[in-house]
Design a protein around this motif. Structure first.
Motif, PDB file in Angstrom:
ATOM      1  N   GLN A 199     -50.316 -49.004 -76.697  1.00  0.00           N
ATOM      2  CA  GLN A 199     -50.899 -50.045 -75.854  1.00  0.00           C
ATOM      3  C   GLN A 199     -51.551 -49.452 -74.600  1.00  0.00           C
ATOM      4  N   VAL A 200     -51.536 -48.133 -74.489  1.00  0.00           N
ATOM      5  CA  VAL A 200     -52.061 -47.451 -73.299  1.00  0.00           C
ATOM      6  C   VAL A 200     -53.477 -46.960 -73.557  1.00  0.00           C
ATOM      7  N   ALA A 201     -54.390 -47.368 -72.703  1.00  0.00           N
ATOM      8  CA  ALA A 201     -55.787 -46.937 -72.827  1.00  0.00           C
ATOM      9  C   ALA A 201     -56.014 -45.577 -72.193  1.00  0.00           C
ATOM     10  N   ALA A 202     -55.371 -45.320 -71.039  1.00  0.00           N
ATOM     11  CA  ALA A 202     -55.673 -44.106 -70.289  1.00  0.00           C
ATOM     12  C   ALA A 202     -54.474 -43.628 -69.485  1.00  0.00           C
ATOM     13  N   ILE A 203     -54.361 -42.326 -69.390  1.00  0.00           N
ATOM     14  CA  ILE A 203     -53.526 -41.675 -68.380  1.00  0.00           C
ATOM     15  C   ILE A 203     -54.490 -41.065 -67.377  1.00  0.00           C
ATOM     16  N   VAL A 204     -54.353 -41.453 -66.115  1.00  0.00           N
ATOM     17  CA  VAL A 204     -55.283 -41.028 -65.061  1.00  0.00           C
ATOM     18  C   VAL A 204     -54.532 -40.128 -64.089  1.00  0.00           C
ATOM     19  N   ILE A 205     -55.076 -38.945 -63.835  1.00  0.00           N
ATOM     20  CA  ILE A 205     -54.404 -38.002 -62.952  1.00  0.00           C
ATOM     21  C   ILE A 205     -55.412 -37.223 -62.125  1.00  0.00           C
ATOM     22  N   GLU A 206     -55.049 -36.943 -60.884  1.00  0.00           N
ATOM     23  CA  GLU A 206     -55.787 -35.988 -60.059  1.00  0.00           C
ATOM     24  C   GLU A 206     -55.213 -34.599 -60.338  1.00  0.00           C
ATOM     25  N   PRO A 207     -56.017 -33.642 -60.783  1.00  0.00           N
ATOM     26  CA  PRO A 207     -55.487 -32.291 -61.004  1.00  0.00           C
ATOM     27  C   PRO A 207     -54.872 -31.704 -59.729  1.00  0.00           C
ATOM     28  N   VAL A 208     -55.479 -32.034 -58.596  1.00  0.00           N
ATOM     29  CA  VAL A 208     -54.874 -31.752 -57.290  1.00  0.00           C
ATOM     30  C   VAL A 208     -54.953 -33.054 -56.506  1.00  0.00           C
ATOM     31  N   PRO A 220     -49.566 -25.865 -67.466  1.00  0.00           N
ATOM     32  CA  PRO A 220     -48.742 -26.370 -68.571  1.00  0.00           C
ATOM     33  C   PRO A 220     -48.567 -27.886 -68.545  1.00  0.00           C
ATOM     34  N   PHE A 221     -48.469 -28.464 -67.341  1.00  0.00           N
ATOM     35  CA  PHE A 221     -48.286 -29.910 -67.238  1.00  0.00           C
ATOM     36  C   PHE A 221     -49.511 -30.646 -67.747  1.00  0.00           C
ATOM     37  N   LEU A 222     -50.698 -30.213 -67.314  1.00  0.00           N
ATOM     38  CA  LEU A 222     -51.926 -30.861 -67.774  1.00  0.00           C
ATOM     39  C   LEU A 222     -52.127 -30.659 -69.270  1.00  0.00           C
ATOM     40  N   GLN A 223     -51.759 -29.497 -69.767  1.00  0.00           N
ATOM     41  CA  GLN A 223     -51.875 -29.253 -71.205  1.00  0.00           C
ATOM     42  C   GLN A 223     -50.928 -30.153 -71.990  1.00  0.00           C
ATOM     43  N   ARG A 224     -49.756 -30.400 -71.428  1.00  0.00           N
ATOM     44  CA  ARG A 224     -48.808 -31.299 -72.088  1.00  0.00           C
ATOM     45  C   ARG A 224     -49.348 -32.730 -72.108  1.00  0.00           C
ATOM     46  N   LEU A 225     -49.970 -33.161 -71.005  1.00  0.00           N
ATOM     47  CA  LEU A 225     -50.576 -34.494 -70.984  1.00  0.00           C
ATOM     48  C   LEU A 225     -51.686 -34.611 -72.024  1.00  0.00           C
ATOM     49  N   ARG A 226     -52.467 -33.539 -72.177  1.00  0.00           N
ATOM     50  CA  ARG A 226     -53.527 -33.549 -73.179  1.00  0.00           C
ATOM     51  C   ARG A 226     -52.940 -33.728 -74.581  1.00  0.00           C
ATOM     52  N   THR A 227     -51.840 -33.045 -74.831  1.00  0.00           N
ATOM     53  CA  THR A 227     -51.189 -33.156 -76.136  1.00  0.00           C
ATOM     54  C   THR A 227     -50.668 -34.570 -76.378  1.00  0.00           C
ATOM     55  N   ILE A 228     -50.052 -35.161 -75.346  1.00  0.00           N
ATOM     56  CA  ILE A 228     -49.526 -36.519 -75.463  1.00  0.00           C
ATOM     57  C   ILE A 228     -50.661 -37.510 -75.725  1.00  0.00           C
ATOM     58  N   THR A 248     -61.988 -26.033 -55.509  1.00  0.00           N
ATOM     59  CA  THR A 248     -60.820 -25.249 -55.927  1.00  0.00           C
ATOM     60  C   THR A 248     -61.170 -23.857 -56.450  1.00  0.00           C
ATOM     61  N   GLY A 249     -62.417 -23.439 -56.317  1.00  0.00           N
ATOM     62  CA  GLY A 249     -62.825 -22.140 -56.844  1.00  0.00           C
ATOM     63  C   GLY A 249     -63.379 -22.213 -58.253  1.00  0.00           C
ATOM     64  N   LYS A 250     -63.198 -23.352 -58.911  1.00  0.00           N
ATOM     65  CA  LYS A 250     -63.878 -23.698 -60.157  1.00  0.00           C
ATOM     66  C   LYS A 250     -64.727 -24.920 -59.843  1.00  0.00           C
ATOM     67  N   PHE A 251     -65.723 -25.175 -60.671  1.00  0.00           N
ATOM     68  CA  PHE A 251     -66.547 -26.340 -60.374  1.00  0.00           C
ATOM     69  C   PHE A 251     -65.703 -27.614 -60.427  1.00  0.00           C
ATOM     70  N   PHE A 252     -64.835 -27.695 -61.433  1.00  0.00           N
ATOM     71  CA  PHE A 252     -63.866 -28.782 -61.518  1.00  0.00           C
ATOM     72  C   PHE A 252     -62.467 -28.181 -61.551  1.00  0.00           C
ATOM     73  N   ALA A 253     -61.535 -28.822 -60.873  1.00  0.00           N
ATOM     74  CA  ALA A 253     -60.161 -28.304 -60.812  1.00  0.00           C
ATOM     75  C   ALA A 253     -59.517 -28.244 -62.190  1.00  0.00           C
ATOM     76  N   VAL A 254     -59.870 -29.185 -63.070  1.00  0.00           N
ATOM     77  CA  VAL A 254     -59.253 -29.228 -64.389  1.00  0.00           C
ATOM     78  C   VAL A 254     -59.594 -27.990 -65.211  1.00  0.00           C
ATOM     79  N   GLU A 255     -60.636 -27.261 -64.834  1.00  0.00           N
ATOM     80  CA  GLU A 255     -60.980 -26.028 -65.548  1.00  0.00           C
ATOM     81  C   GLU A 255     -59.877 -24.990 -65.455  1.00  0.00           C
ATOM     82  N   HIS A 256     -59.066 -25.042 -64.396  1.00  0.00           N
ATOM     83  CA  HIS A 256     -57.956 -24.104 -64.270  1.00  0.00           C
ATOM     84  C   HIS A 256     -56.931 -24.295 -65.383  1.00  0.00           C
ATOM     85  N   ALA A 257     -56.927 -25.478 -65.999  1.00  0.00           N
ATOM     86  CA  ALA A 257     -55.928 -25.800 -67.025  1.00  0.00           C
ATOM     87  C   ALA A 257     -56.406 -25.521 -68.441  1.00  0.00           C
TER      88      ALA A 257
END
Length: 427
Positions: A199-208, A220-228, A248-257
């Motif tokens: 019943q969940v459409a989205a999990i929304v998170i700020e990488p930082v 590892p946490f973001l990778q686990r969310l991706r798996t879920i 964050t030194g990458k164009f997008f912070a999520v790139e670190h994950a």
């Protein structure tokens, strides 16, 4: 008669509601690069960057030139009426930069529009209504975005969010008592007790997290969310409104994950000081809604798009991703020295964290503890302003000082700012 901050504050108080608050009682007269001057001539080093907007500094010459050139052609056309090339060019470039294969983009005016539209798209794509966010998060001040935001004071004071289907789980902050495993366990409990994952459409998170205190979601946490999300057909939405565009030194912070989100919300630094936000997504997800579903009267304003294209040029030509890492390392080393100083007049510093130039530190009640001292944090920000340094407190516990310098700040100005911060830490 020369204007003073006090005179202007009096006018402000008469004309504006108190809900439209400003952290510092200062009226800017001029700003350039990483420096500001108020109406009384006081000089400030800018460690706030307009809330992480001025990643390329204030009035970068290339950004100014792009706006001026666009202004000779047209200022507003209303993208829902007729198209313009700067909008299309910017989306093309975002699609290439985003860590999403086969991406498409759409533009808005504010970050709140981006986060709300991410939910709209995710709900349309999945046919579900539920949304999961995290404590300490900030996703905007409009009604749905406010319901998604995980911090009460002052954003949700006296306002009960009326949006159904929004659930929150604890963001992992180990030194404040919530491990990653505990956060994931809370998500599992949520799925078992409150809303089924189908019943969940989205999990929304700020990488930082931004307003929440610059707490980082680990790889590892973001990778686990991706798996879920993959397991249950949930859209993974990352809110990069504050952490994007090289911060964050990458164009997008999520790139670190090293993961591929389904949707990325962007804004703040993109417009080089002009209001502009956007949503980037997998074509399979974002291309589903019908014509007219996305957009707005001022969304993708041509002047803002011209500025944003110049911002992308500056980030590349001035190598600001690398510069963000250098800035972060210098500030982090400075804070570590301050924390370990034998000077007993320096306020106790707790956790120090940095991802590129997205740096923060906590002020605590005593050395070696993690007990927040929110009042001392407010004093530091006030004293810093009096010394000519603009800082912004934040955090779930109100005891975090965030340091968000422009990514092109020069070393001399950076050191002046740090020296003023050292003095302010004796508040």
């Amino acid at each position: 008669m020369a204007m003073t901050n006090k005179d202007l504050l009096t006018r402000r108080d008469r004309a504006l509601p108190r809900g439209a608050a400003t952290s510092h009682p200062v009226f800017v007269q001029r700003a350039e690069g990483s420096e500001l001057w108020d109406v009384e001539g006081q000089h400030y080093v800018d460690f706030a960057s307009g809330i992480a907007v001025n990643n390329t500094g204030n009035l970068h010459p290339k950004v100014v030139e792009a706006i001026q050139h666009q202004l000779t052609q047209y200022a507003h056309i209303g993208f829902p009426v007729v198209s313009c090339e700067p909008y299309v060019q910017l989306c093309e470039r975002l699609n290439v930069l985003a860590p999403i294969e086969n991406a498409k983009s759409v533009l808005f005016t504010t970050g709140a529009e981006a986060t709300e539209n991410a939910v709209k798209v995710a709900r349309f794509h999945t046919g579900r209504q539920g949304v999961v966010t995290f404590t300490g998060s900030f996703h905007g001040r409009t009604q749905l975005a406010l319901a998604m935001t995980g911090k009460v004071l002052p954003l949700r004071s006296g306002v009960t969010p009326s949006q159904a289907g929004i659930f929150q789980v604890p963001f992992p902050i180990p030194h404040h008592g919530t491990s990653e495993e505990e956060s994931l366990r809370a998500l599992d409990h949520l799925f078992r007790a409150s809303i089924a994952p189908d019943q969940v459409a989205a999990i929304v998170i700020e990488p930082v997290q931004g307003e929440g205190g610059f707490y980082q979601a680990s790889k590892p946490f973001l990778q686990r969310l991706r798996t879920i999300c993959d397991q249950y057909g949930i859209c993974l939405v990352v809110d990069e409104v504050q952490s994007g565009f090289g911060r964050t030194g990458k164009f997008f912070a999520v790139e670190h994950a090293d993961i591929e989100p389904d949707l990325i919300c962007v804004g703040k630094a993109m417009g080089g000081g002009l209001p502009l936000a956007g949503l980037i997504g997998r074509a399979e997800v974002i291309d589903g809604p019908p014509p007219g579903f996305l957009g707005g009267t001022f969304a993708g304003n041509p002047l803002a798009c011209a500025a944003a294209n110049a911002v992308l040029d500056v980030i590349e030509s001035e190598q600001l991703l690398q510069r963000a890492t250098q800035i972060g390392e210098r500030i982090q080393a400075f804070l570590a020295d301050l924390k370990n100083s034998s000077d007993s007049t320096v306020l106790p510093i707790g956790d120090i964290r940095a991802l590129g130039a997205m740096v923060a530190f906590e002020i605590v009640t005593e050395r070696g503890s993690n007990t927040p001292d929110a009042e001392a944090t407010k004093r530091v920000a006030t004293t810093a302003r009096e010394l000519g340094l603009l800082l912004l407190p934040c955090g779930y516990y109100g005891n975090t000082i965030r340091v968000s310098t422009p990514l092109n700040i020069n070393d001399d100005i950076l050191e002046i700012g740090l020296s003023r911060l050292a003095l302010a830490m004796k508040a």
